[in-house]
Scaffold this active site. Structure first.
Site, PDB file in Angstrom:
ATOM      1  CB  ILE A  17      -0.936  -0.022   1.243  1.00  0.00           C
ATOM      2  CG1 ILE A  17      -1.872   1.192   1.308  1.00  0.00           C
ATOM      3  CG2 ILE A  17      -0.184  -0.133   2.548  1.00  0.00           C
ATOM      4  CD1 ILE A  17      -2.923   1.100   2.431  1.00  0.00           C
ATOM      5  CB  SER A  18       1.293   4.099  -2.296  1.00  0.00           C
ATOM      6  OG  SER A  18       1.021   3.286  -3.393  1.00  0.00           O
ATOM      7  CD  GLN A  19       6.135   8.280   1.138  1.00  0.00           C
ATOM      8  OE1 GLN A  19       6.652   7.824   0.117  1.00  0.00           O
ATOM      9  NE2 GLN A  19       6.580   9.350   1.746  1.00  0.00           N
TER      10      GLN A  19
END
Ligand code: SAH
Length: 239
Positions: free
Chosen positions: A86-88
């Site tokens: 899950i992206s930053q």
């Protein structure tokens, strides 16, 4: 006889209000989420109120495994299974802001992953279409988004390289996996004047977050900085 019943009803309502107010305060991670938005999102230059509000509203901890929930509001990517992440939060906010979304928009996302980005989009626009190539992740995210009542998200399992022809054209397209070229079907499925954002470059190291605007047959490109995403697989790698 109706009088005491009315009082009972009022007391019941009052209790309900107290319960919901206190559960709001007790909501786990509410404080962490607020700090994340202040420091990592607003603090790093995201000014769009709409984006700040949805980052404050959507509970990122519900999109990761229980044992990782304590890290959900730190500004870094987290594993979501099958080697994916899950992206930053800051990068999610940056990409979403760049698309300059409007409430009536229809948006396509490539790389559903956990469903977090799709949930944020669903809070902002009318309709979200999201495609995930890994069956396990696709099923899990679809179930999660349904459980959270995101009725305006359409999720499917498949190769996002080809877009979602039946639902095209889109006002905006967000690709959340790295590719060394922009898949032509996605450009085709973007409306005239529409915006597309993609981590473009080497799929092994770093990429440049690239914002593409379609103007008739022309594409204008703007580079928004270096990022590191998991690679887009499927047709994108076979070309
Ligand atoms: N947006 C996601 C994170 C994306 S991680 C979130 O909010 O959690 C990138 C995702 O893209 C991974 O789940 C990966 O399986 C998926 N992916 C990679 N190539 C793809 C393709 N060709 N089509 C659709 N999804 C793809």
């Amino acid at each position: 006889m109706t009088y005491p019943l009315k009082i009972l009803g009022a007391a019941f309502l009052f209790n309900l209000l107290i319960i919901s107010a206190s559960s709001c305060e007790d909501e786990p991670f509410a404080k962490e989420r607020q700090i994340m938005v202040e420091q990592d999102i607003k603090g790093r230059g995201i000014a769009d109120k709409k984006i700040l509000n949805v980052m404050l509203k959507v509970k990122r901890h519900l999109f990761v495994d229980k044992e990782l929930q304590g890290q959900a509001y730190a500004d870094h990517p987290l594993p979501i299974g099958e080697g994916q992440t899950i992206s930053q939060p800051y990068v999610v906010a940056l990409m979403t802001e760049a698309l300059k979304l409007k409430p009536a928009d229809r948006v396509l996302e490539i790389g559903t992953g956990s469903g977090y980005q799709a949930a944020l989009l669903a809070e902002i626009v009318k309709e979200v279409y999201t495609i995930e190539i890994r069956k396990g992740l696709a099923d899990m995210a679809a179930k999660r988004l349904k459980g959270l009542d995101y009725g305006n998200v359409n999720a499917k399992y498949g190769d996002g390289y080809f877009g979602w022809e039946e639902a095209a054209p889109f006002d905006a397209i967000i690709i959340t996996a790295a590719a060394n070229h922009i898949p032509p079907p996605l450009i085709k499925q973007l409306k005239d004047g529409g915006r597309l954002i993609i981590p473009l470059g080497s799929t092994f190291y770093y990429q440049t977050l690239t914002l593409v605007t379609k103007q008739g047959k022309e594409l204008s490109m703007e580079q928004l900085g270096g990022v590191s995403f998991v690679p887009m697989v499927g047709k994108a790698q076979k070309r």
